[in-house]
Design a protein around this motif. Structure first.
Motif, PDB file in Angstrom:
ATOM      1  N   SER A   1       0.825  -1.205   0.000  1.00 18.08           N
ATOM      2  CA  SER A   1       0.000   0.000   0.000  1.00 18.08           C
ATOM      3  C   SER A   1       0.861   1.259   0.000  1.00 18.08           C
ATOM      4  O   SER A   1       0.471   2.276  -0.587  1.00 18.08           O
ATOM      5  N   GLN A   2       2.053   1.190   0.594  1.00 17.29           N
ATOM      6  CA  GLN A   2       2.949   2.346   0.543  1.00 17.29           C
ATOM      7  C   GLN A   2       3.390   2.638  -0.895  1.00 17.29           C
ATOM      8  O   GLN A   2       3.471   3.792  -1.312  1.00 17.29           O
ATOM      9  N   ALA A   3       3.667   1.576  -1.657  1.00 16.50           N
ATOM     10  CA  ALA A   3       4.080   1.770  -3.052  1.00 16.50           C
ATOM     11  C   ALA A   3       2.928   2.342  -3.872  1.00 16.50           C
ATOM     12  O   ALA A   3       3.127   3.240  -4.706  1.00 16.50           O
ATOM     13  N   VAL A   4       1.723   1.850  -3.603  1.00 18.07           N
ATOM     14  CA  VAL A   4       0.552   2.353  -4.339  1.00 18.07           C
ATOM     15  C   VAL A   4       0.308   3.832  -3.999  1.00 18.07           C
ATOM     16  O   VAL A   4       0.070   4.659  -4.881  1.00 18.07           O
ATOM     17  N   LYS A   5       0.417   4.151  -2.709  1.00 20.27           N
ATOM     18  CA  LYS A   5       0.257   5.542  -2.274  1.00 20.27           C
ATOM     19  C   LYS A   5       1.263   6.443  -2.994  1.00 20.27           C
ATOM     20  O   LYS A   5       0.916   7.524  -3.478  1.00 20.27           O
ATOM     21  N   THR A   6       2.517   5.997  -3.029  1.00 19.64           N
ATOM     22  CA  THR A   6       3.559   6.783  -3.689  1.00 19.64           C
ATOM     23  C   THR A   6       3.222   6.971  -5.165  1.00 19.64           C
ATOM     24  O   THR A   6       3.339   8.072  -5.710  1.00 19.64           O
ATOM     25  N   GLY A   7       2.766   5.892  -5.794  1.00 16.85           N
ATOM     26  CA  GLY A   7       2.377   5.974  -7.199  1.00 16.85           C
ATOM     27  C   GLY A   7       1.276   7.003  -7.409  1.00 16.85           C
ATOM     28  O   GLY A   7       1.335   7.828  -8.325  1.00 16.85           O
ATOM     29  N   LEU A   8       0.280   6.986  -6.528  1.00 17.27           N
ATOM     30  CA  LEU A   8      -0.818   7.949  -6.651  1.00 17.27           C
ATOM     31  C   LEU A   8      -0.304   9.375  -6.449  1.00 17.27           C
ATOM     32  O   LEU A   8      -0.726  10.306  -7.128  1.00 17.27           O
ATOM     33  N   GLY A   9       0.655   9.518  -5.517  1.00 16.12           N
ATOM     34  CA  GLY A   9       1.249  10.833  -5.260  1.00 16.12           C
ATOM     35  C   GLY A   9       2.045  11.352  -6.447  1.00 16.12           C
ATOM     36  O   GLY A   9       2.292  12.544  -6.554  1.00 16.12           O
ATOM     37  N   LEU A  10       2.481  10.456  -7.317  1.00 19.17           N
ATOM     38  CA  LEU A  10       3.234  10.860  -8.499  1.00 19.17           C
ATOM     39  C   LEU A  10       2.340  10.804  -9.744  1.00 19.17           C
ATOM     40  O   LEU A  10       2.840  10.690 -10.867  1.00 19.17           O
ATOM     41  N   ASN A  11       1.034  10.873  -9.523  1.00 19.80           N
ATOM     42  CA  ASN A  11       0.053  10.879 -10.619  1.00 19.80           C
ATOM     43  C   ASN A  11       0.271   9.721 -11.583  1.00 19.80           C
ATOM     44  O   ASN A  11       0.210   9.885 -12.799  1.00 19.80           O
ATOM     45  N   ALA A  12       0.571   8.573 -11.028  1.00 18.15           N
ATOM     46  CA  ALA A  12       0.974   7.460 -11.891  1.00 18.15           C
ATOM     47  C   ALA A  12      -0.110   6.390 -12.002  1.00 18.15           C
ATOM     48  O   ALA A  12      -1.014   6.278 -11.173  1.00 18.15           O
ATOM     49  N   GLN A  13       0.032   5.625 -13.050  1.00 17.98           N
ATOM     50  CA  GLN A  13      -0.808   4.464 -13.315  1.00 17.98           C
ATOM     51  C   GLN A  13      -0.516   3.388 -12.256  1.00 17.98           C
ATOM     52  O   GLN A  13       0.632   3.046 -12.012  1.00 17.98           O
ATOM     53  N   ILE A  14      -1.561   2.875 -11.611  1.00 18.08           N
ATOM     54  CA  ILE A  14      -1.367   1.763 -10.673  1.00 18.08           C
ATOM     55  C   ILE A  14      -1.689   0.468 -11.417  1.00 18.08           C
ATOM     56  O   ILE A  14      -2.783   0.332 -11.985  1.00 18.08           O
ATOM     57  N   ASN A  15      -0.751  -0.450 -11.444  1.00 17.57           N
ATOM     58  CA  ASN A  15      -0.977  -1.709 -12.157  1.00 17.57           C
ATOM     59  C   ASN A  15      -1.623  -2.733 -11.228  1.00 17.57           C
ATOM     60  O   ASN A  15      -1.017  -3.138 -10.243  1.00 17.57           O
ATOM     61  N   LEU A  16      -2.856  -3.115 -11.553  1.00 20.01           N
ATOM     62  CA  LEU A  16      -3.567  -4.063 -10.693  1.00 20.01           C
ATOM     63  C   LEU A  16      -2.891  -5.431 -10.721  1.00 20.01           C
ATOM     64  O   LEU A  16      -3.004  -6.202  -9.781  1.00 20.01           O
ATOM     65  N   TYR A  17      -2.178  -5.703 -11.810  1.00 21.44           N
ATOM     66  CA  TYR A  17      -1.423  -6.951 -11.874  1.00 21.44           C
ATOM     67  C   TYR A  17       0.052  -6.615 -11.855  1.00 21.44           C
ATOM     68  O   TYR A  17       0.541  -5.824 -12.676  1.00 21.44           O
ATOM     69  N   SER A  18       0.800  -7.163 -10.898  1.00 21.44           N
ATOM     70  CA  SER A  18       2.253  -7.036 -10.942  1.00 21.44           C
ATOM     71  C   SER A  18       2.853  -8.344 -10.461  1.00 21.44           C
ATOM     72  O   SER A  18       2.148  -9.194  -9.903  1.00 21.44           O
ATOM     73  N   ALA A  19       4.131  -8.539 -10.710  1.00 28.85           N
ATOM     74  CA  ALA A  19       4.755  -9.827 -10.364  1.00 28.85           C
ATOM     75  C   ALA A  19       6.213  -9.612 -10.002  1.00 28.85           C
ATOM     76  O   ALA A  19       6.799  -8.575 -10.303  1.00 28.85           O
ATOM     77  N   PHE A  20       6.769 -10.605  -9.338  1.00 28.52           N
ATOM     78  CA  PHE A  20       8.148 -10.497  -8.826  1.00 28.52           C
ATOM     79  C   PHE A  20       9.107 -11.376  -9.624  1.00 28.52           C
ATOM     80  O   PHE A  20       8.756 -12.490 -10.023  1.00 28.52           O
ATOM     81  N   ASP A  21      10.303 -10.834  -9.827  1.00 23.34           N
ATOM     82  CA  ASP A  21      11.324 -11.546 -10.595  1.00 23.34           C
ATOM     83  C   ASP A  21      12.607 -11.611  -9.781  1.00 23.34           C
ATOM     84  O   ASP A  21      12.817 -10.805  -8.880  1.00 23.34           O
TER      85      ASP A  21
END
Lengths: 95, 504
Positions: free
Chosen positions: B75-95
């Motif tokens: 949720s912190q990453a999503v908050k930061t994304g919203l603060g930077l007017n950015a697209q939030i990707n509902l699907y993400s994955a780890f590599d």
């Protein structure tokens, strides 16, 4: 895709596995065989098929933001070849 | 998105020996996520603990240990994304990003190469007054931090502390929109401000909680515009990446030095090789990093230990609707509601604490006066006091408010108010009680002031003659009355009386 001796040497080095020079051509041949076997999967048409990440419909499990672990310096360091003052001691790595 | 009433700055030109050059900079900012526990383990993220004490077996890369993601970091990453007017990707994955280094016990870093949690966004970066520009964000992904190696405690051994291993980082990647060293540092400061507002990263650069990799290339004037229209990177020069910078001052120096180096090579007919470099502030040079030369083959692949992360749109919407007022909005509101200059509004919204303090002072009071007192008197005083921050202010907002009330009700003069401010700042106490106890109240009694003025007129006949000849000199009498009343006379009344007796 075939793996040549140079690629085998590079992959071994990146994986930090010591492969003697004399063994490299054998390793290259084995790796090529594995890749060739896997390449057969390319024959299947997977257009419009989502990559499968789990055989059962599961969601990523989440943890709450709570401190539930740690405070085990002795156990963490137990397997280290060398330690000093609570640190892992390793051969000098300097940039 | 943002209504730009600012001018976009022109790119800085650097004159080489033969040609003019321009800088093109892209930044990867690593911001430590503010969370209690690590990204994939329950160990603490607290800075400065005993070495290797904040380590779970997951962090130490013990066989068979499985990562479980911390929901707060998401949720912190999503908050930061919203603060930077950015697209939030509902699907993400780890590599997994594979490499060997003593401070990376797993042998790989869990990151998000193919499907980052946040996509494209943009931030408005303020430069000198009246100038600002938009810097586009390419992506933000979540990843694990590495441990810390200490090289100066022993001549033959490096010491490794895994306390930081596995702490969550947000890597914020910009597009190559930054065109000077000043813009680079202003951009980092802006990210820092937004994240501190949101509480998603404390922005402490000294502790390494905010660090940057700086990608620098140079091009000839006109080339960048070609890139802008085509988004084709081949119009730009080959870039070098300067790793792991955690000081704005050094970032600025490194950019200038690296640009000079590249221009020198290009003008003498050489080519730039794309490489990772380190900045050495003592020698004032950048040099290639040895260890990274062959390690660039990271052999990324999806992490088999972690399922993809699926977010629900209403969960994201909920975070979005509860987002606090961001710095740009607040700056605009301060400028409009309090009728402040854009510059003053910027100063008062620099951080959340300052803006709260100001709003508490200004509530129900003269806004311009409140702004002046907070900016000029309070900030000036805090700065002289070994650079104290607003949270350390010995004067509370209600004490400062009371001083302002005493000025507006004409109970004290502006000059006395400054003395009173100093007393409250150093000794504390209630401003109105201090005014009473120390007899600082303004003299608004006409008879008393008139009396003082009469004495001065009587004793200085020469000045009286001069003042009658040249009314501008009457100001001398105002000063004398103020002096004889210890600064307590109401200056407005003094002026009126002087005008009446000497000028008209």
């Amino acid at each position: 895709m075939a793996i040549d001796v140079d690629t085998a040497r590079k992959v071994a080095k990146l994986a930090r596995i010591a492969v003697p020079e004399s063994e490299l051509s054998k390793v290259a041949k084995e790796l090529s065989g594995i890749l060739k076997f896997m390449e057969r999967l390319n024959e299947v048409d997977v257009t419009n098929v989502q990559p499968m990440t789990s055989v059962t419909p599961m969601e990523l499990k989440l943890r709450r933001d709570e401190i539930t672990d740690g405070n085990q310096q002795v156990s963490v360091l137990a397997n280290a070849p060398d330690t000093k003052e609570g640190f892992f001691a390793v051969p000098k790595v300097v940039e | 998105m943002l209504d730009l009433t600012y001018d976009t700055p022109k790119p800085t030109t650097i004159s080489g020996a033969k040609y003019d050059w321009e800088l093109v900079i892209g930044l990867e900012v690593h911001a430590q996520v503010a969370s209690k526990a690590k990204l994939f383990s329950g160990a603490s993220t607290l800075f400065g603990a005993e070495p290797n004490s904040n380590v779970a077996f997951v962090d130490a890369g013990m066989p068979g240990m499985l990562p479980v993601i911390n929901e707060e970091c998401i949720s912190q990453a999503v908050k930061t994304g919203l603060g930077l007017n950015a697209q939030i990707n509902l699907y993400s994955a780890f590599d997994r990003k594979n490499y060997f280094y003593p401070d990376l016990p797993q042998g790989y870093q869990i990151s998000q190469l193919y499907h980052p949690i946040v996509g494209e966004g943009e931030v408005l970066v303020y430069l000198e007054p009246g100038k600002a520009k938009v810097v586009r964000i390419e992506r933000i992904h979540l990843e694990q931090d590495a441990g810390k190696s200490i090289h100066d405690m022993d001549p033959n051994t490096s010491f490794v502390d895994l306390n930081r291993t596995g702490v969550a980082l947000m890597e914020i990647v910009s597009k190559p929109d930054i065109r000077s060293a000043e813009e680079a540092t202003a951009y980092i400061s802006k990210l820092r401000q937004i994240m501190r507002y949101l509480g998603t990263c404390d922005g402490n650069m000294q502790n390494g909680n905010l660090r940057a990799d700086v990608n620098i290339s140079v091009c000839r004037p006109g080339d960048y515009e070609k890139y802008q229209t085509s988004q084709d990177f081949s119009n730009l020069g080959t870039r070098c990446e300067i790793k792991n910078m955690n000081s704005l001052k050094f970032i600025q120096q490194a950019i200038d030095i690296e640009a000079r180096r590249q221009i020198g090579i290009l003008e003498s007919g050489g080519t730039i090789s794309q490489e990772t470099r380190l900045y050495d502030p003592d020698k004032g040079e950048t040099r290639p990093m040895r260890s990274k030369e062959e390690a660039h083959d990271y052999r990324y692949f999806p992490c088999p230990d972690l399922l993809p992360l699926n977010l629900k749109q209403d969960w994201v919407d909920n975070i979005s609707s509860n987002l606090i007022e961001l710095p740009d909005q607040k700056r605009l509101r301060f400028a409009t509601d309090y009728m402040l200059s854009d510059y003053d509004a910027g100063v008062l919204t620099a951080d959340l604490e300052t803006s709260k303090y100001f709003e508490a002072v200004a509530k129900g009071r003269d806004q311009k006066l409140s702004a002046n007192w907070v900016i000029n008197e309070l900030f000036g005083r805090l700065k002289r006091d070994t650079d104290k921050s607003i949270t350390d202010s010995p004067i509370t907002h209600s004490q400062l408010g009371e001083i302002i009330d005493l000025i507006t009700s004409s109970e004290i003069s502006g000059k006395i108010a400054k003395d009173l401010f100093e007393i409250v700042y150093t000794e504390g106490g209630s401003p109105s009680e201090i005014v009473d106890k120390r007899g600082m109240r303004q003299v608004s009694n006409t008879a008393e002031i008139e009396n003082a003025l009469d004495i001065i007129i009587r004793e200085n006949p020469n000045q009286v003659t001069k003042a009658r000849e040249n009314p501008k000199l009457a100001g001398w009498f105002v000063g004398q009355v103020m002096k004889s009343t210890g600064g307590k006379a109401n200056p407005k009344l003094v002026n009126e009386l002087v005008q009446k007796k000497l000028v008209s």
